[in-house]
Scaffold this motif. Structure first.
Motif, PDB file in Angstrom:
ATOM      1  N   ILE A 141       0.984   8.600  -4.831  1.00 24.09           N
ATOM      2  CA  ILE A 141       0.468   8.100  -6.115  1.00 24.09           C
ATOM      3  C   ILE A 141       0.043   9.230  -7.057  1.00 24.09           C
ATOM      4  O   ILE A 141      -0.184  10.345  -6.629  1.00 24.09           O
TER       5      ILE A 141
ATOM      6  N   PRO B 258      -2.886   4.699   4.938  1.00 21.32           N
ATOM      7  CA  PRO B 258      -3.335   5.705   3.978  1.00 21.32           C
ATOM      8  C   PRO B 258      -4.844   5.877   3.999  1.00 21.32           C
ATOM      9  O   PRO B 258      -5.573   4.946   4.326  1.00 21.32           O
ATOM     10  N   SER B 259      -5.299   7.070   3.648  1.00 19.14           N
ATOM     11  CA  SER B 259      -6.737   7.262   3.576  1.00 19.14           C
ATOM     12  C   SER B 259      -7.226   6.707   2.247  1.00 19.14           C
ATOM     13  O   SER B 259      -6.472   6.552   1.291  1.00 19.14           O
TER      14      SER B 259
ATOM     15  N   LEU C  93       0.832  -1.206   0.000  1.00 19.06           N
ATOM     16  CA  LEU C  93       0.000   0.000   0.000  1.00 19.06           C
ATOM     17  C   LEU C  93       0.861   1.249   0.000  1.00 19.06           C
ATOM     18  O   LEU C  93       1.858   1.337   0.716  1.00 19.06           O
ATOM     19  N   LEU C  94       0.450   2.203  -0.802  1.00 20.89           N
ATOM     20  CA  LEU C  94       1.141   3.476  -0.857  1.00 20.89           C
ATOM     21  C   LEU C  94       0.296   4.502  -0.134  1.00 20.89           C
ATOM     22  O   LEU C  94      -0.879   4.274   0.149  1.00 20.89           O
ATOM     23  N   ASN C  95       0.913   5.637   0.145  1.00 22.95           N
ATOM     24  CA  ASN C  95       0.145   6.684   0.788  1.00 22.95           C
ATOM     25  C   ASN C  95      -0.429   7.622  -0.250  1.00 22.95           C
ATOM     26  O   ASN C  95       0.032   7.669  -1.392  1.00 22.95           O
ATOM     27  N   GLU C  96      -1.439   8.356   0.193  1.00 19.51           N
ATOM     28  CA  GLU C  96      -2.179   9.180  -0.753  1.00 19.51           C
ATOM     29  C   GLU C  96      -1.301  10.195  -1.497  1.00 19.51           C
ATOM     30  O   GLU C  96      -1.578  10.519  -2.642  1.00 19.51           O
TER      31      GLU C  96
ATOM     32  N   ILE D 177      -6.687   3.692  -2.643  1.00 22.17           N
ATOM     33  CA  ILE D 177      -5.930   4.715  -1.940  1.00 22.17           C
ATOM     34  C   ILE D 177      -6.138   6.068  -2.616  1.00 22.17           C
ATOM     35  O   ILE D 177      -6.131   6.162  -3.841  1.00 22.17           O
ATOM     36  N   GLY D 178      -6.308   7.095  -1.821  1.00 18.61           N
ATOM     37  CA  GLY D 178      -6.450   8.421  -2.407  1.00 18.61           C
ATOM     38  C   GLY D 178      -6.874   9.407  -1.352  1.00 18.61           C
ATOM     39  O   GLY D 178      -7.080   9.046  -0.191  1.00 18.61           O
ATOM     40  N   THR D 179      -6.974  10.670  -1.745  1.00 15.76           N
ATOM     41  CA  THR D 179      -7.437  11.672  -0.802  1.00 15.76           C
ATOM     42  C   THR D 179      -8.273  12.684  -1.557  1.00 15.76           C
ATOM     43  O   THR D 179      -8.083  12.898  -2.756  1.00 15.76           O
TER      44      THR D 179
END
Lengths: 123, 459
Positions: A123, B341-342, A117-120, B322-324
């Motif tokens: 990406i 992650p959000s 998993l990557l952080n927001e 994953i995203g914001t």
């Protein structure tokens, strides 16, 4: 995480990363788990493998010594196939890290499960 | 050539033809369909109209019994297959036909079974009377209900209309049992006894059907990008495939998510995909599970043989990637590897697009992608006429689509696609074509599901 899986994983999803392959491995703990041997399966996987990446990863895990320098083509020699099988799908990294070759981003492996998993913001 | 009667389970009727057809193709079975043809390569929706009757049998001619046995080793929608000795519109007709036949005599232990489809009960006396009418058959051994070597079936079909009572059957069959389907798996794989389940674990029958549709076999590599507790991979591994899964839910894959069972406070130690496979003796087919986001390119393109999945719909499992939504994301003030992650919602249309794109790149020609899409029936039927109901992709051709009704208004559709060609430069443009998207309405499945249904709004 087995080395077959390692041969498929990339960190290409990180913003700006071109290939993200192969990921470097930091090994803290490994385990050998018996997996069913099928020469057909190994032969099918051979042409799909990135051999240098597999060889390097196998050396990191200390199981590379039996492996040929280049991928055997159309081999039916069971000893060779079994040594590939062992390194490819039986030796598992239980605790450790995968490291993106371009950004040094670390992906932890715990209980044998890599966390990709990557952080927001990545990406 | 010998004739056989295939008797199906009276359940998941819309999947019956599709499963059998996939197995015939997978196993290279040579069956000649008599009376009515198999029709597995099409859309099957639940049809409740009076005129629609799907009889629970098919009659085939087959040179080699082995082909039928192979199919029965895999099929979960076949109850059994009998070698058909006689058939008719009444029991008398069957008796008369049998009298004219030259049936091979034997001294083995045997038993009779009398089955009636579409009628509540046949009395014991009636059964015995029927068996006695067949006493002229050259069965010289004794009857044994336990140690029988041959089982002879008298099957009567009374039709399947609701509220119709018939005194006499419409069709009667007689024959010798040659093989049974895999109904044993329904109980063996029961979720009640499974160590590790998640909120949306697939029921055993449909998991096996999916793996059959995907043509999973020995030495295959089968992948599930929304693996959950791996019900589908259990089925694929039982069929001999090596299995690999991915899921965005870190806690679930580590067996630390909230328990899915009612009245259970915490998950047991060792709840994991590996142990699920181990429970069924197929842990040697386990490759790995990965915590990852299937909307991102986590896997390099390595050939899978089949992709089986049940994407989250947002009802009992959230659809997330994953995203914001924050315009300016401030970044982290702690190490990225310790960060959760959000996630943002990931609509169904995007899920399907990403899934087909990934599958197009990883499957070989002929490789299958099998997955569910939830639909609102009215919308789906309307979209069908407009040619927008089913997902499309230049590399895939749709093999089959079968409906499972969930509620009065909602269903889920099991799509089976087969890769027919590699992606070409000229296809890239087609991929961004909006006509390939599913309809807007299907995207809001969740809203509709939870919203109050108002038939006046829906056209």
């Amino acid at each position: 995480m087995k080395l077959l899986t390692h041969n498929m994983l990339t960190s290409k999803a990180i913003k700006g990363v071109q290939t993200g392959f192969p990921l470097n491995i930091v090994v803290k703990k490994t385990k050998t788990v018996e997996t069913e041997f099928s020469s057909e399966f190994i032969q099918r996987m051979l042409p799909k493998l990135d051999w240098p990446a597999f060889l390097k990863a196998a050396q990191t895990l200390g199981v590379g010594s039996q492996l040929p320098d280049s991928p055997p083509t159309e081999t039916t020699d069971e000893t060779v196939l079994r040594s590939i099988h062992h390194a490819l799908v039986e030796v598992e990294v239980i605790e450790g890290e995968l490291i993106c070759p371009e950004t040094e981003r670390k992906f932890p492996i715990s209980n044998g499960i890599p966390n990709m998993l990557l952080n927001e913001d990545e990406i | 050539m010998k004739k056989y009667l295939i008797w199906f389970v009276h359940e998941h009727v819309e999947f019956r033809h599709a499963e059998l057809q996939s197995l015939i193709e997978l196993l290279g079975a040579k069956l000649e369909f008599l009376e009515r043809k198999i029709d597995g390569r099409r859309l099957w929706m639940v049809d409740t109209s009076e005129e629609f009757v799907e009889p629970p049998w098919m009659i085939v001619a087959c040179e080699e019994l082995e082909h039928i046995l192979n199919i029965c080793r895999r099929s979960i929608l076949i109850r059994y297959v009998i070698e058909l000795y006689a058939q008719g519109e009444s029991f008398e007709e069957v008796v008369n036909e049998l009298k004219q036949q030259d049936i091979e005599a034997h001294d083995d232990l045997f038993k009779f079974e009398v089955e009636a489809f579409g009628r509540r009960k046949i009395s014991r006396e009636e059964k015995v009377a029927k068996m006695e009418r067949l006493s002229f058959l050259p069965l010289n051994g004794s009857v044994s209900l336990k140690d029988y070597k041959h089982a002879y079936y008298i099957i009567e079909y009374y039709g399947q209309e609701n509220n119709v009572f018939r005194e006499n059957p419409l069709r009667v069959f007689f024959g010798r049992l040659v093989a049974e389907g895999r109904r044993d798996l329904v109980d063996w794989l029961s979720l009640k006894k499974r160590l590790f389940i998640a909120n949306t674990s697939m029921d055993p029958t449909l998991s096996i059907v999916m793996s059959n549709m995907a043509k999973s076999k020995e030495a295959d590599l089968v992948f599930d990008p929304f693996v959950g507790s791996a019900s589908l991979l259990v089925a694929a591994a039982l069929h001999g495939a090596y299995v690999l899964g991915m899921d965005i839910d870190f806690l679930l894959l580590h067996g630390r998510a909230k328990p899915s069972r009612c009245k259970v406070e915490k998950r047991q130690a060792g709840e994991s995909v590996y142990n699920n496979l181990k429970q069924y003796g197929v842990e040697k087919k386990y490759l790995d599970v990965i915590v990852g986001d299937s909307s991102l390119p986590v896997l390099r393109h390595l050939t899978m043989n089949a992709i089986l999945t049940d994407p989250p719909y947002g009802i009992r499992e959230s659809t997330e990637r994953i995203g914001t939504r924050k315009n300016k994301y401030g970044g982290l003030n702690h190490a990225p590897e310790d960060h959760y992650p959000s996630k943002v919602s990931y609509n169904l249309d995007e899920v399907v697009r990403d899934l087909m794109k990934f599958s197009a790149a990883t499957l070989p020609i002929g490789g299958r992608l099998v997955f569910w899409i939830p639909v609102f029936r009215e919308d789906f039927i309307r979209d069908l006429d407009r040619g927008k109901a089913c997902p499309k992709h230049p590399c895939f051709s749709m093999v089959a689509c079968s409906e499972q009704r969930l509620t009065t208004h909602s269903s889920r559709m099991l799509f089976t696609f087969e890769k027919v060609k590699e992606l070409e430069e000229s296809d890239l443009q087609k991929l961004s074509d909006p006509s390939l998207s599913l309809d807007q309405d299907q995207q809001s499945f969740r809203d509709k599901y939870f919203g109050k249904y108002d038939p006046r709004i829906s056209p």
